[in-house]
Design an enzyme around this catalytic site. Structure first.
Site, PDB file in Angstrom:
ATOM      1  N   THR A  13       0.837  -1.205   0.000  1.00 42.10           N
ATOM      2  CA  THR A  13       0.000   0.000   0.000  1.00 42.10           C
ATOM      3  C   THR A  13       0.874   1.258   0.000  1.00 42.10           C
ATOM      4  O   THR A  13       0.747   2.132  -0.873  1.00 42.10           O
ATOM      5  CB  THR A  13      -0.905  -0.004   1.257  1.00 42.10           C
ATOM      6  OG1 THR A  13      -1.686  -1.194   1.241  1.00 42.10           O
ATOM      7  CG2 THR A  13      -1.820   1.206   1.278  1.00 42.10           C
ATOM      8  N   ALA A  43      12.353  -4.075  -3.125  1.00 37.02           N
ATOM      9  CA  ALA A  43      12.259  -5.478  -2.701  1.00 37.02           C
ATOM     10  C   ALA A  43      10.825  -5.815  -2.332  1.00 37.02           C
ATOM     11  O   ALA A  43      10.132  -5.014  -1.695  1.00 37.02           O
ATOM     12  CB  ALA A  43      13.176  -5.721  -1.501  1.00 37.02           C
ATOM     13  N   GLU A 129       8.305  10.267   9.754  1.00 37.63           N
ATOM     14  CA  GLU A 129       7.039  11.037   9.820  1.00 37.63           C
ATOM     15  C   GLU A 129       5.815  10.158   9.566  1.00 37.63           C
ATOM     16  O   GLU A 129       4.782  10.304  10.230  1.00 37.63           O
ATOM     17  CB  GLU A 129       7.091  12.176   8.787  1.00 37.63           C
ATOM     18  CG  GLU A 129       5.889  13.081   8.785  1.00 37.63           C
ATOM     19  CD  GLU A 129       5.720  13.875  10.072  1.00 37.63           C
ATOM     20  OE1 GLU A 129       4.809  13.538  10.825  1.00 37.63           O
ATOM     21  OE2 GLU A 129       6.502  14.812  10.317  1.00 37.63           O
ATOM     22  N   GLY A 134      -0.417   8.753   9.860  1.00 35.71           N
ATOM     23  CA  GLY A 134      -0.432   8.742   8.396  1.00 35.71           C
ATOM     24  C   GLY A 134       0.109  10.017   7.773  1.00 35.71           C
ATOM     25  O   GLY A 134       1.289  10.339   7.910  1.00 35.71           O
ATOM     26  N   ILE A 136      -0.549  13.184   8.419  1.00 41.56           N
ATOM     27  CA  ILE A 136      -0.462  14.419   9.227  1.00 41.56           C
ATOM     28  C   ILE A 136       1.002  14.658   9.612  1.00 41.56           C
ATOM     29  O   ILE A 136       1.637  13.768  10.169  1.00 41.56           O
ATOM     30  CB  ILE A 136      -1.298  14.293  10.529  1.00 41.56           C
ATOM     31  CG1 ILE A 136      -2.749  13.909  10.223  1.00 41.56           C
ATOM     32  CG2 ILE A 136      -1.226  15.586  11.332  1.00 41.56           C
ATOM     33  CD1 ILE A 136      -3.587  13.650  11.467  1.00 41.56           C
ATOM     34  N   GLY A 187      -6.631  -1.023   2.496  1.00 44.66           N
ATOM     35  CA  GLY A 187      -5.205  -0.890   2.795  1.00 44.66           C
ATOM     36  C   GLY A 187      -4.919  -0.096   4.058  1.00 44.66           C
ATOM     37  O   GLY A 187      -3.792   0.321   4.295  1.00 44.66           O
ATOM     38  N   GLU A 190      -3.229  -2.940   9.644  1.00 45.01           N
ATOM     39  CA  GLU A 190      -1.910  -3.559   9.750  1.00 45.01           C
ATOM     40  C   GLU A 190      -1.980  -4.994   9.228  1.00 45.01           C
ATOM     41  O   GLU A 190      -3.068  -5.578   9.133  1.00 45.01           O
ATOM     42  CB  GLU A 190      -1.462  -3.574  11.218  1.00 45.01           C
ATOM     43  CG  GLU A 190      -1.213  -2.198  11.794  1.00 45.01           C
ATOM     44  CD  GLU A 190      -0.178  -1.421  10.997  1.00 45.01           C
ATOM     45  OE1 GLU A 190       0.971  -1.851  10.907  1.00 45.01           O
ATOM     46  OE2 GLU A 190      -0.535  -0.364  10.449  1.00 45.01           O
ATOM     47  N   LYS A 205       2.410   4.364  18.254  1.00 43.84           N
ATOM     48  CA  LYS A 205       2.466   5.769  17.843  1.00 43.84           C
ATOM     49  C   LYS A 205       2.552   6.693  19.056  1.00 43.84           C
ATOM     50  O   LYS A 205       3.291   7.681  19.055  1.00 43.84           O
ATOM     51  CB  LYS A 205       1.234   6.103  16.999  1.00 43.84           C
ATOM     52  CG  LYS A 205       1.216   5.360  15.666  1.00 43.84           C
ATOM     53  CD  LYS A 205      -0.161   5.385  15.041  1.00 43.84           C
ATOM     54  CE  LYS A 205      -0.188   4.690  13.692  1.00 43.84           C
ATOM     55  NZ  LYS A 205      -1.534   4.397  13.213  1.00 43.84           N
ATOM     56  N   GLY A 302      -3.755   4.963   4.507  1.00 44.12           N
ATOM     57  CA  GLY A 302      -4.053   4.955   3.075  1.00 44.12           C
ATOM     58  C   GLY A 302      -2.787   5.220   2.263  1.00 44.12           C
ATOM     59  O   GLY A 302      -1.819   5.804   2.766  1.00 44.12           O
TER      60      GLY A 302
HETATM   61  P1  NAP Z   1       1.753  -3.950   2.884  1.00 49.21           P
HETATM   62  O1  NAP Z   1       0.743  -3.436   1.950  1.00 49.21           O
HETATM   63  O2  NAP Z   1       1.539  -5.264   3.540  1.00 49.21           O
HETATM   64  O3  NAP Z   1       3.160  -3.960   2.117  1.00 49.21           O
HETATM   65  C1  NAP Z   1       4.303  -4.562   2.654  1.00 49.21           C
HETATM   66  C2  NAP Z   1       5.299  -4.761   1.521  1.00 49.21           C
HETATM   67  O4  NAP Z   1       6.506  -5.287   2.049  1.00 49.21           O
HETATM   68  C3  NAP Z   1       4.811  -5.743   0.455  1.00 49.21           C
HETATM   69  O5  NAP Z   1       5.171  -5.271  -0.821  1.00 49.21           O
HETATM   70  C4  NAP Z   1       5.586  -7.027   0.792  1.00 49.21           C
HETATM   71  O6  NAP Z   1       5.844  -7.810  -0.376  1.00 49.21           O
HETATM   72  C5  NAP Z   1       6.882  -6.446   1.333  1.00 49.21           C
HETATM   73  N1  NAP Z   1       7.563  -7.340   2.263  1.00 49.21           N
HETATM   74  C6  NAP Z   1       7.143  -7.720   3.493  1.00 49.21           C
HETATM   75  N2  NAP Z   1       8.047  -8.540   4.055  1.00 49.21           N
HETATM   76  C7  NAP Z   1       9.051  -8.689   3.175  1.00 49.21           C
HETATM   77  C8  NAP Z   1      10.272  -9.428   3.146  1.00 49.21           C
HETATM   78  N3  NAP Z   1      10.642 -10.167   4.208  1.00 49.21           N
HETATM   79  N4  NAP Z   1      11.064  -9.320   2.062  1.00 49.21           N
HETATM   80  C9  NAP Z   1      10.697  -8.565   0.994  1.00 49.21           C
HETATM   81  N5  NAP Z   1       9.568  -7.844   0.951  1.00 49.21           N
HETATM   82  C10 NAP Z   1       8.747  -7.915   2.016  1.00 49.21           C
HETATM   83  O7  NAP Z   1       2.015  -2.913   4.085  1.00 49.21           O
HETATM   84  P2  NAP Z   1       1.722  -1.351   4.084  1.00 49.21           P
HETATM   85  O8  NAP Z   1       0.311  -1.141   4.494  1.00 49.21           O
HETATM   86  O9  NAP Z   1       2.237  -0.729   2.853  1.00 49.21           O
HETATM   87  O10 NAP Z   1       2.590  -0.902   5.360  1.00 49.21           O
HETATM   88  C11 NAP Z   1       3.987  -0.789   5.271  1.00 49.21           C
HETATM   89  C12 NAP Z   1       4.499  -0.081   6.534  1.00 49.21           C
HETATM   90  O11 NAP Z   1       3.909   1.206   6.617  1.00 49.21           O
HETATM   91  C13 NAP Z   1       4.127  -0.779   7.852  1.00 49.21           C
HETATM   92  O12 NAP Z   1       5.161  -0.563   8.787  1.00 49.21           O
HETATM   93  C14 NAP Z   1       2.873  -0.035   8.296  1.00 49.21           C
HETATM   94  O13 NAP Z   1       2.671  -0.076   9.701  1.00 49.21           O
HETATM   95  C15 NAP Z   1       3.218   1.363   7.852  1.00 49.21           C
HETATM   96  N6  NAP Z   1       2.087   2.256   7.613  1.00 49.21           N
HETATM   97  C16 NAP Z   1       1.041   1.837   6.850  1.00 49.21           C
HETATM   98  C17 NAP Z   1       0.004   2.715   6.578  1.00 49.21           C
HETATM   99  C18 NAP Z   1      -1.165   2.305   5.746  1.00 49.21           C
HETATM  100  O14 NAP Z   1      -2.108   3.106   5.603  1.00 49.21           O
HETATM  101  N7  NAP Z   1      -1.182   1.132   5.154  1.00 49.21           N
HETATM  102  C19 NAP Z   1       0.043   4.019   7.091  1.00 49.21           C
HETATM  103  C20 NAP Z   1       1.144   4.416   7.868  1.00 49.21           C
HETATM  104  C21 NAP Z   1       2.159   3.520   8.119  1.00 49.21           C
HETATM  105  P3  NAP Z   1       4.635  -8.498  -1.185  1.00 49.21           P
HETATM  106  O15 NAP Z   1       3.859  -7.357  -1.781  1.00 49.21           O
HETATM  107  O16 NAP Z   1       5.293  -9.303  -2.232  1.00 49.21           O
HETATM  108  O17 NAP Z   1       3.838  -9.275  -0.192  1.00 49.21           O
HETATM  109  N1  HSE Z   2      -3.077   0.547  10.467  1.00 45.87           N
HETATM  110  C1  HSE Z   2      -2.780   1.912  10.691  1.00 45.87           C
HETATM  111  C2  HSE Z   2      -4.056   2.677  10.969  1.00 45.87           C
HETATM  112  C3  HSE Z   2      -2.072   2.489   9.490  1.00 45.87           C
HETATM  113  O1  HSE Z   2      -5.125   2.172  10.644  1.00 45.87           O
HETATM  114  O2  HSE Z   2      -3.980   3.773  11.529  1.00 45.87           O
HETATM  115  C4  HSE Z   2      -1.597   3.901   9.713  1.00 45.87           C
HETATM  116  O3  HSE Z   2      -0.567   3.946  10.642  1.00 45.87           O
END
Ligand code: NAP
Ligand code: HSE
Length: 437
Positions: A13, A43, A129, A134, A136, A187, A190, A205, A302
């Protein structure tokens, strides 16, 4: 000048959102940073999976260490989540003298003290950040914009998934599991969604916010954490009748003798702006002694909202490439040698008001006995609401709002009330905050 070359660990995401924002706003970003930013490697776990972003010119691999080690990669952007192998890879990047950007709050909350110490030694930046609220820019606001203040407290809706679930349940009567599934599809959630609903993500957080607000080390294990799974529609309705909203808040407060760090459902007056923050939106209310209250609002999760924060960090890192390490903003706002060692207070010492819901047998003297117990513990009542008794069950529902009380005293009073044999079920207890000065 040549563009700065970055490597992404993760293309989910946030990773794809980052690629999209860099591509769409590349010119604007380069005008701000002074140099362009180009993704050269990324990666993923599953090379066969279709990606929602244009990866033209990006070397794709399933070996994240090869991205970190790639001599062509100047800045490592960790967007894979989890603590391992993320921690090892980030430390590997730091050891190689590479700046790091991460959105990973679990990593920073649990291993930030170690990561920042290593980064300090190597003179590199670890920017995070996107890890809190997210899109903000709350880290920058607290660390830089409010640097003239003593921060008294911070209270925030800091989990988008949880707030989305609570809002949909309240406004549309939707089922908990159904809304959670939608948050996952969008998306927001977690990888392990219990982190969202049980308050762990919000606690990660809050741990970061508290460190930056107060100049204390990251201390995740000292945070009191309660999730949203116990909130009933009934309590949401009663709270509304009394002029309150139930929100899942992270609260960090400077108190006498230490700091309160807690995440739990909280009643807040519905006239407060933060009580009206709905859906995936987040908001953080900060009380500074000079500025007073300031409120920061925006999308808490998001793809592109989070990418906005990731790219802002990248711009800072690109600017830092030309600044002396000693002249940079400290990772946790305060100089590493100037952290406070005041303790985190146990919950029994925390002072707050309470919403109590009691299901009591409908017979004379019950209310008098309950209020006598509260009085004996010096707990003063702000409001009482009794619902029409249910004649079939012989029960009445009583709602009591209290003034501020030590949590330890409240717990003792609840224990005594439950021992009276007037109740048909345990007392429901939700903390209340006025969020005024
Ligand atoms: P996600 O959609 O699950 O994406 C994770 C990515 O990492 C995927 O592309 C996955 O590969 C890759 N990955 C995971 N383990 C791996 C490994 N061992 N080797 C290589 N690639 C690996 O997660 P996300 O929602 O983008 O979140 C990513 C980070 O941002 C997390 O720390 C989350 O807490 C943080 N975050 C997320 C949001 C949100 O709104 N989603 C907001 C703020 C912060 P595959 O695609 O091949 O599975
Ligand atoms: N899973 C987290 C949330 C992503 O819903 O707030 C943003 O950090």
């Amino acid at each position: 000048m040549k563009p700065v070359r970055i490597g992404l660990l993760g293309l989910g995401t946030v990773g794809c959102g980052t690629v999209q924002v860099l591509a769409r706003n590349g010119d604007e970003i380069a005008r701000r940073a002074g140099r362009g930013i180009v993704v050269v490697a990324a990666a993923v776990r599953d090379l066969a999976r279709e990606r929602e972003c244009d990866l033209d010119g990006v070397r794709l691999t399933d070996d994240p260490a090869s991205v970190v080690d790639d001599p062509d990669v100047e800045v490592v952007v960790e967007l894979m989540g989890g603590t391992e192998p993320a921690r090892t890879l980030v430390l590997q990047a730091i050891a190689a003298g590479k700046h790091v950007v991460t959105a990973n709050k679990a990593l920073i909350a649990l291993h930030g003290n170690e990561i920042f110490a290593r980064a300090q030694e190597k003179g590199v930046v670890v920017a995070f950040e996107a890890a809190v609220a997210g899109g903000i820019p709350i880290i920058k606001a607290l660390r830089e914009g409010l640097a003239g203040n003593r921060i008294d407290w911070v209270a925030g809706i800091i989990n988008g998934t949880g707030n989305f679930i609570l809002t949909e349940m309240r406004d549309h009567g939707r089922d908990f599991g159904d809304v959670l599934a939608e948050a996952q599809r969008r998306g927001y959630a977690e990888a392990d969604p219990t982190f969202d609903v049980e308050g762990i993500d919000a606690a990660h957080k809050l741990c970061i916010l508290a460190a930056i607000a107060f100049g204390i080390p990251l201390q995740f294990e000292r945070i009191h954490v309660e999730g949203i799974s116990g909130i009933t529609r009934e309590d949401v309705t009663f709270a509304g009748e009394l002029g309150y909203r139930i929100k899942h808040l992270g609260i960090a407060r400077r108190a006498e003798g230490g700091f309160e760090l807690r995440v739990h459902p909280t009643l807040i007056p519905e006239r407060r702006l933060i009580a009206n923050v709905d859906g995936v939106m987040n908001a953080v209310l900060v009380m500074g002694d000079a500025v007073g209250p300031t409120l920061y609002y925006g999308a808490g999760a998001g793809a592109e909202a989070t990418a906005s924060a990731v790219v802002a960090d990248l711009v800072d890192v690109v600017r830092a490439l030309t600044a002396d390490p000693e002249n940079r903003v400290p990772h946790l706002a305060f100089q590493p040698g100037a952290l406070s060692d005041l303790p985190i207070l146990p919950m029994a010492e925390v002072r707050t008001s309470f919403y109590l819901r009691l299901r009591a047998h409908d017979r004379p003297g019950v209310l008098a006995d309950i209020t006598r117990v509260l009085g004996a513990h010096s707990i003063s009542i702000e409001a009482i609401l009794q619902r029409e008794p249910d004649p079939e069950r012989g029960e009445a529902t009583i709602i009591i709002l209290t003034h501020q009380v030590r949590e330890g005293d409240m717990q003792r009073a609840i224990d005594e009330i439950e021992a009276l044999s007037h109740l048909s079920s345990p007392v429901t207890r939700i903390r209340m905050e006025s969020l005024a000065r």
